[in-house]
Design a protein around this motif. Sequence first.
Motif, PDB file in Angstrom:
ATOM      1  N   ALA A 214      -5.163  -1.399   8.826  1.00 20.50           N
ATOM      2  CA  ALA A 214      -4.777  -1.405   7.649  1.00 20.50           C
ATOM      3  C   ALA A 214      -5.642  -0.006   7.135  1.00 20.50           C
ATOM      4  O   ALA A 214      -5.160   0.473   6.009  1.00 20.50           O
ATOM      5  N   ALA A 215      -6.833   0.146   7.472  1.00 21.94           N
ATOM      6  CA  ALA A 215      -7.695   1.357   6.916  1.00 21.94           C
ATOM      7  C   ALA A 215      -6.945   2.623   7.408  1.00 21.94           C
ATOM      8  O   ALA A 215      -6.856   3.438   6.492  1.00 21.94           O
ATOM      9  N   ALA A 216      -6.628   2.882   8.507  1.00 16.02           N
ATOM     10  CA  ALA A 216      -5.691   4.025   9.064  1.00 16.02           C
ATOM     11  C   ALA A 216      -4.505   4.249   8.369  1.00 16.02           C
ATOM     12  O   ALA A 216      -4.125   5.550   7.987  1.00 16.02           O
ATOM     13  N   LEU A 217      -3.857   3.231   7.813  1.00 15.57           N
ATOM     14  CA  LEU A 217      -2.645   3.374   7.189  1.00 15.57           C
ATOM     15  C   LEU A 217      -2.731   3.642   5.706  1.00 15.57           C
ATOM     16  O   LEU A 217      -1.614   4.059   5.099  1.00 15.57           O
ATOM     17  N   LYS A 218      -3.943   3.412   5.182  1.00 14.88           N
ATOM     18  CA  LYS A 218      -4.056   3.482   3.802  1.00 14.88           C
ATOM     19  C   LYS A 218      -3.629   4.916   3.017  1.00 14.88           C
ATOM     20  O   LYS A 218      -2.960   4.968   1.915  1.00 14.88           O
ATOM     21  N   PRO A 219      -3.902   6.141   3.660  1.00 13.89           N
ATOM     22  CA  PRO A 219      -3.616   7.206   3.224  1.00 13.89           C
ATOM     23  C   PRO A 219      -1.898   7.356   3.202  1.00 13.89           C
ATOM     24  O   PRO A 219      -1.585   8.064   2.197  1.00 13.89           O
ATOM     25  N   LEU A 220      -1.206   6.952   4.247  1.00 12.83           N
ATOM     26  CA  LEU A 220       0.067   6.992   4.245  1.00 12.83           C
ATOM     27  C   LEU A 220       0.744   6.281   2.813  1.00 12.83           C
ATOM     28  O   LEU A 220       1.680   6.793   2.288  1.00 12.83           O
ATOM     29  N   VAL A 221       0.156   4.851   2.763  1.00 11.82           N
ATOM     30  CA  VAL A 221       0.888   3.915   1.644  1.00 11.82           C
ATOM     31  C   VAL A 221       0.376   4.725   0.337  1.00 11.82           C
ATOM     32  O   VAL A 221       1.284   4.711  -0.446  1.00 11.82           O
ATOM     33  N   GLU A 222      -0.743   5.408   0.315  1.00  7.08           N
ATOM     34  CA  GLU A 222      -0.989   5.856  -1.121  1.00  7.08           C
ATOM     35  C   GLU A 222       0.115   7.116  -1.155  1.00  7.08           C
ATOM     36  O   GLU A 222       0.295   7.337  -2.389  1.00  7.08           O
ATOM     37  N   ARG A 223       0.408   7.916  -0.342  1.00  4.56           N
ATOM     38  CA  ARG A 223       1.240   9.066  -0.424  1.00  4.56           C
ATOM     39  C   ARG A 223       2.576   8.348  -0.690  1.00  4.56           C
ATOM     40  O   ARG A 223       3.517   8.877  -1.376  1.00  4.56           O
ATOM     41  N   LEU A 224       3.077   7.432  -0.028  1.00  2.25           N
ATOM     42  CA  LEU A 224       4.351   6.585  -0.389  1.00  2.25           C
ATOM     43  C   LEU A 224       4.144   6.324  -1.780  1.00  2.25           C
ATOM     44  O   LEU A 224       5.316   6.373  -2.579  1.00  2.25           O
ATOM     45  N   GLY A 225       3.286   5.768  -2.468  1.00  2.00           N
ATOM     46  CA  GLY A 225       3.058   5.272  -3.780  1.00  2.00           C
ATOM     47  C   GLY A 225       3.478   6.408  -4.558  1.00  2.00           C
ATOM     48  O   GLY A 225       3.894   6.271  -5.728  1.00  2.00           O
ATOM     49  N   ALA A 226       2.785   7.698  -4.375  1.00  3.47           N
ATOM     50  CA  ALA A 226       2.678   8.845  -5.286  1.00  3.47           C
ATOM     51  C   ALA A 226       4.361   9.479  -5.129  1.00  3.47           C
ATOM     52  O   ALA A 226       4.795   9.739  -6.105  1.00  3.47           O
ATOM     53  N   LEU A 227       5.091   9.235  -3.977  1.00  2.00           N
ATOM     54  CA  LEU A 227       6.286   9.673  -4.133  1.00  2.00           C
ATOM     55  C   LEU A 227       7.469   8.437  -4.896  1.00  2.00           C
ATOM     56  O   LEU A 227       8.403   8.773  -5.712  1.00  2.00           O
ATOM     57  N   ALA A 228       6.834   7.164  -4.697  1.00  2.00           N
ATOM     58  CA  ALA A 228       7.810   6.461  -5.522  1.00  2.00           C
ATOM     59  C   ALA A 228       7.622   6.189  -6.971  1.00  2.00           C
ATOM     60  O   ALA A 228       8.308   5.904  -7.951  1.00  2.00           O
ATOM     61  N   GLY A 229       6.078   6.188  -7.288  1.00  2.00           N
ATOM     62  CA  GLY A 229       6.107   5.718  -8.462  1.00  2.00           C
ATOM     63  C   GLY A 229       5.330   4.466  -8.975  1.00  2.00           C
ATOM     64  O   GLY A 229       4.270   4.492  -9.211  1.00  2.00           O
ATOM     65  N   GLU A 230       6.299   3.774  -9.022  1.00  2.00           N
ATOM     66  CA  GLU A 230       5.932   2.243  -9.344  1.00  2.00           C
ATOM     67  C   GLU A 230       5.214   1.517  -8.041  1.00  2.00           C
ATOM     68  O   GLU A 230       6.218   1.671  -6.896  1.00  2.00           O
ATOM     69  N   VAL A 231       4.238   1.015  -8.204  1.00  2.00           N
ATOM     70  CA  VAL A 231       3.847   0.133  -6.967  1.00  2.00           C
ATOM     71  C   VAL A 231       3.231  -1.145  -7.276  1.00  2.00           C
ATOM     72  O   VAL A 231       2.570  -1.236  -8.187  1.00  2.00           O
ATOM     73  N   ARG A 232       3.496  -2.266  -6.465  1.00  2.00           N
ATOM     74  CA  ARG A 232       3.142  -3.418  -6.720  1.00  2.00           C
ATOM     75  C   ARG A 232       2.838  -4.125  -5.214  1.00  2.00           C
ATOM     76  O   ARG A 232       3.415  -3.689  -4.394  1.00  2.00           O
ATOM     77  N   GLU A 233       2.018  -5.176  -5.247  1.00  2.00           N
ATOM     78  CA  GLU A 233       1.547  -6.089  -4.075  1.00  2.00           C
ATOM     79  C   GLU A 233       2.497  -7.338  -4.065  1.00  2.00           C
ATOM     80  O   GLU A 233       2.707  -7.953  -5.132  1.00  2.00           O
ATOM     81  N   GLU A 234       3.016  -7.733  -2.804  1.00  2.00           N
ATOM     82  CA  GLU A 234       3.703  -8.879  -2.675  1.00  2.00           C
ATOM     83  C   GLU A 234       3.257  -9.466  -1.402  1.00  2.00           C
ATOM     84  O   GLU A 234       3.142  -8.818  -0.426  1.00  2.00           O
ATOM     85  N   LEU A 235       3.703 -10.680  -1.166  1.00  2.00           N
ATOM     86  CA  LEU A 235       3.832 -11.380   0.111  1.00  2.00           C
ATOM     87  C   LEU A 235       4.978 -11.212   0.588  1.00  2.00           C
ATOM     88  O   LEU A 235       5.873 -11.301   0.216  1.00  2.00           O
ATOM     89  N   LEU A 236       4.927 -10.781   1.990  1.00  2.00           N
ATOM     90  CA  LEU A 236       6.331 -10.740   2.810  1.00  2.00           C
ATOM     91  C   LEU A 236       6.817 -12.063   2.793  1.00  2.00           C
ATOM     92  O   LEU A 236       8.029 -12.222   3.059  1.00  2.00           O
ATOM     93  N   ALA A 237       5.886 -12.885   3.546  1.00  2.00           N
ATOM     94  CA  ALA A 237       6.447 -14.109   4.161  1.00  2.00           C
ATOM     95  C   ALA A 237       5.594 -15.346   3.378  1.00  2.00           C
ATOM     96  O   ALA A 237       4.431 -15.519   4.098  1.00  2.00           O
ATOM     97  N   PRO A 238       6.154 -15.723   2.350  1.00  2.00           N
ATOM     98  CA  PRO A 238       5.309 -16.998   1.689  1.00  2.00           C
ATOM     99  C   PRO A 238       5.044 -17.836   2.688  1.00  2.00           C
ATOM    100  O   PRO A 238       3.902 -18.756   2.540  1.00  2.00           O
ATOM    101  N   GLN A 239       5.862 -18.376   3.432  1.00  2.00           N
ATOM    102  CA  GLN A 239       5.859 -19.539   4.441  1.00  2.00           C
ATOM    103  C   GLN A 239       4.823 -19.101   5.398  1.00  2.00           C
ATOM    104  O   GLN A 239       4.265 -20.116   6.159  1.00  2.00           O
ATOM    105  N   GLY A 240       4.492 -18.099   5.754  1.00  2.00           N
ATOM    106  CA  GLY A 240       3.459 -17.413   6.701  1.00  2.00           C
ATOM    107  C   GLY A 240       4.132 -16.677   7.870  1.00  2.00           C
ATOM    108  O   GLY A 240       5.342 -16.958   8.221  1.00  2.00           O
ATOM    109  N   LEU A 241       3.567 -15.582   8.202  1.00  2.00           N
ATOM    110  CA  LEU A 241       3.852 -14.714   9.085  1.00  2.00           C
ATOM    111  C   LEU A 241       4.290 -15.300  10.414  1.00  2.00           C
ATOM    112  O   LEU A 241       5.083 -15.080  11.240  1.00  2.00           O
ATOM    113  N   SER A 242       3.165 -16.141  10.563  1.00  2.00           N
ATOM    114  CA  SER A 242       3.411 -17.027  11.972  1.00  2.00           C
ATOM    115  C   SER A 242       4.899 -17.871  12.091  1.00  2.00           C
ATOM    116  O   SER A 242       5.425 -18.303  13.138  1.00  2.00           O
ATOM    117  N   VAL A 243       4.990 -18.284  10.958  1.00  2.00           N
ATOM    118  CA  VAL A 243       6.221 -19.244  10.559  1.00  2.00           C
ATOM    119  C   VAL A 243       7.288 -18.513  11.024  1.00  2.00           C
ATOM    120  O   VAL A 243       8.359 -18.874  11.684  1.00  2.00           O
TER     121      VAL A 243
END
Length: 392
Positions: A214-243
Amino acid sequence: MIPDPVNAFVPGTDVRIAGRPGGPLADLTFAAKDLFDVAGFATGGGNHDWGRGYRVPDRHAWAVQTLLDAGAGLVGKTITDEVSLGILGESAFDGTPLNSKAPDRVPGGSSSGSAAAVAAGLCDTAIGTDTGGSVRVPASFCGLYGIRPTHGRLPLDGMMPQAPSSDTTGWFARDAATFARVSAVMLGEPVPKTLPTRLVVAVDAFGFADPEVAAALKPLVERLGALAGEVREELLAPQGLSVWGRAQRTLQPAEAWSTFKDWLDRDNPRLAFNVARGLVMGSTIPESELGWARLMRQEARARLSYLLPPGTILAMPTTPFPAPPRGLPLSRQNPVRERILCLAAHGGLAGFPQVSIPGATVDGLPVGLSILAARGADTQLVAVAKALEESR
């Protein structure tokens, strides 16, 4: 035969076919996973008993023909996990291709040879298949661009099936420019110049990955955010990734059993233990479990449709950790596979397009950042990958 210092190509084959002169990919070479038909050559499927009783194809698979028609030259057929039933890239029949970015680690599978060939510079691009992660995972482990297109978008003629409700054709490249050129040909449309304007960060997926990833990927995510403009956080799988992982682990083995049972009855082939065990387990899944998994597939599709309206992309780690060591004991392999599947299951369940982007490492080992978009928005993901590389 092309020199093969990384054991990427199927032993004993010598496949060299020139592409159409003057095509848009005329300066490129490619390799094809040994699940794709190449006229005049047996399709081995990663198992030396698979070809018994099957005729040698007299025409190329759609993906092979498309690249040849675009001018790319075929340089060989690449090793795959046995009948595509693997995620680590280790073959009991043909050996394990070398991950040149991490030589003591697995390359990832089942498109192991295709990823290894591209990573080692033996070809410019290579086609693979992705059912439960077989392009996305080796792309992450080998530091490559890799795509799982929208399910059902591309013809699968001449591609050996595993679980048809999840099977796709994908491809690899070392750089974004080549990746974009190949993608435009395979997807049949130009890569757009406009980019999405919203980025969703899948916080549960980042939390599921190792903290170092997660730490290693953070700079890439920040650069993606700069390209996109609007950024928000969400759950991908509310039921659980393991489900979601459990649902894919229910549907895919059951379909694989259906695909291969006639072959097993007819030939009683030699199988590696993990492959045989998976097929046996697939044969025993009750209809009640399949019914539950189909409902979970509908929920996963609905969730991704909600998260990914037009103009939106989602970011998540491709894999929860870098490539594991080669030769793990069988008793240690299953927990590794289970964790990988939890971050890959949405591909087969929901069928949305996904691109894995290189550019991060943990202790020198590659890890990929994935971006997803709405069904049919495959080239938008390619455009984002290209823009992200150009923004460095």
